[in-house]
Design an enzyme around this catalytic site. Structure first.
Site: not given
Ligand code: 5GP
Ligand code: ZN
Length: 114
Positions: A6, A48, A89, A95, A102, A104
């Site tokens: 992860c 996690h 999300n 998506g 997490h 945003h």
């Molecule tokens: P999700 O679509 O899963 O809600 O968003 C995942 C978010 O994680 C995306 O906005 C992407 O830009 C961000 N992200 C993916 N990999 C990394 C990473 O290695 N470091 C950081 N800081 N953000 C990440």
């Molecule tokens: Zn994790």
């Protein structure tokens, strides 16, 4: 994806770099790697948990802190007054790309739905 692969667990452990905005016992906030708004920060539990489907595994205090840290991050990044989106999300239709829960925090421009 297991906890071992992860990427957000690796960010928590320091194995992977991130731009940390807030760090405390159970919660970490760091800049999104490909920000979709002038302010785009991710707030995560250090434990996690893959998604909201596993929310019952998070201690109540940590779940509450995710909300409070989001507001603190918004204040620190100067979007608390102008407004910000707090978004989680879940699953494919939303998506979700990273299966470590997490939130945003996005602001600094006009944000709409969805
Ligand atoms: P999700 O679509 O899963 O809600 O968003 C995942 C978010 O994680 C995306 O906005 C992407 O830009 C961000 N992200 C993916 N990999 C990394 C990473 O290695 N470091 C950081 N800081 N953000 C990440
Ligand atoms: Zn994790």
């Amino acid at each position: 994806m297991s906890e071992n692969d992860c990427i957000f667990c690796k960010i928590v452990s320091g194995e992977m770099e991130s731009e940390v905005v807030h760090d405390e016992e159970g919660v970490l906030a760091f800049k999104d790697a490909s920000g979709k708004a002038p302010v785009h920060v991710l707030v995560i539990p250090k434990q996690h948990v893959a998604s909201m489907a596993e929310i019952e595994q998070l201690p109540d205090a940590v779940a509450k802190r995710i909300f409070e840290v989001a507001q603190e991050v918004a204040e620190k990044t100067n979007v608390a007054e102008s407004g910000y989106v707090f978004r989680i999300n879940n699953g494919s239709d939303a998506g979700q790309e990273v299966f470590h829960l997490h939130a945003h925090v996005m602001g600094g421009k006009r944000m709409g739905m969805p």
